[in-house]
Design an enzyme around this catalytic site. Sequence first.
Site, mmCIF file in Angstrom:
data_model
loop_
_atom_site.group_PDB
_atom_site.id
_atom_site.type_symbol
_atom_site.label_atom_id
_atom_site.label_comp_id
_atom_site.label_asym_id
_atom_site.label_seq_id
_atom_site.Cartn_x
_atom_site.Cartn_y
_atom_site.Cartn_z
ATOM 1 N N GLY A 75 0.834 -1.188 0.000
ATOM 2 C CA GLY A 75 0.000 0.000 0.000
ATOM 3 C C GLY A 75 0.870 1.238 0.000
ATOM 4 O O GLY A 75 2.081 1.165 0.200
ATOM 5 N N TYR A 76 0.219 2.376 -0.179
ATOM 6 C CA TYR A 76 0.940 3.644 -0.333
ATOM 7 C C TYR A 76 0.482 4.653 0.704
ATOM 8 O O TYR A 76 -0.714 4.928 0.838
ATOM 9 C CB TYR A 76 0.736 4.185 -1.754
ATOM 10 C CG TYR A 76 1.457 3.311 -2.740
ATOM 11 C CD1 TYR A 76 2.763 3.572 -3.092
ATOM 12 C CD2 TYR A 76 0.855 2.160 -3.249
ATOM 13 C CE1 TYR A 76 3.456 2.728 -3.946
ATOM 14 C CE2 TYR A 76 1.534 1.315 -4.099
ATOM 15 C CZ TYR A 76 2.836 1.603 -4.441
ATOM 16 O OH TYR A 76 3.524 0.755 -5.274
#
Length: 156
Positions: free
Chosen positions: A28-29
Site C-alpha cells: 500500500g501507499y
Amino acid sequence: MGVEIERKFLLTGDAWRALGEPVLLRQGYLSSDPERTVRVRVEGEQGTMTIKGLSTGATRGEWEYPIALADANELLERLCHQPIIEKYRRRIAFAGNIWEVDEFLGANAGLVVAEIELATEDQRFDKPDWIGAEVTHDRRYFNSSLVKLPYSAWTA
C-alpha cells in the site's frame, strides 16, 4: 542515495507460469505523489518501507528499509490508500538477469507485468520469449497508479 533503474513489460502467452515460485505480496501507499511515493509492503514474513523519487527515464531514487511485520500490517490496514495492491510475484532467472513477474489480484486481476532492474539505462539484456510490449513510461502501470485507477476500471 539508492537508485532504481527498472524497465517494465507486458507478457505474452503463459510459458512464464511454469517458472519461478509465486509469492504473495501485499502493498500500500502512504504517499502516491509522483515526486515521492512511500510504499509499505509485506512479502511472506518480511515488512518493508520504500521511498521512491520522481522518475527520470527509467531511473529514480529509491530508499528501502525493513520494518516490523506487525507495523507493516497495521500501516496497510489503517493508513495506506485503499485498495491495497495484492499480487503474486515470481522471480525468474534468464540470461544473467532476474525478471520479476507480477500477477495482480483483486481490482487489478487480469494484469500481468514483468520488470527487470538494470545497472544502467543503456544496459543491454536478452528478453525471454514471453516478454511483450514495453510499458516503462506508461504511468498507468505504476503500482501507485493502480491504487487510484485499478486495471478493472481501464476503458482502453
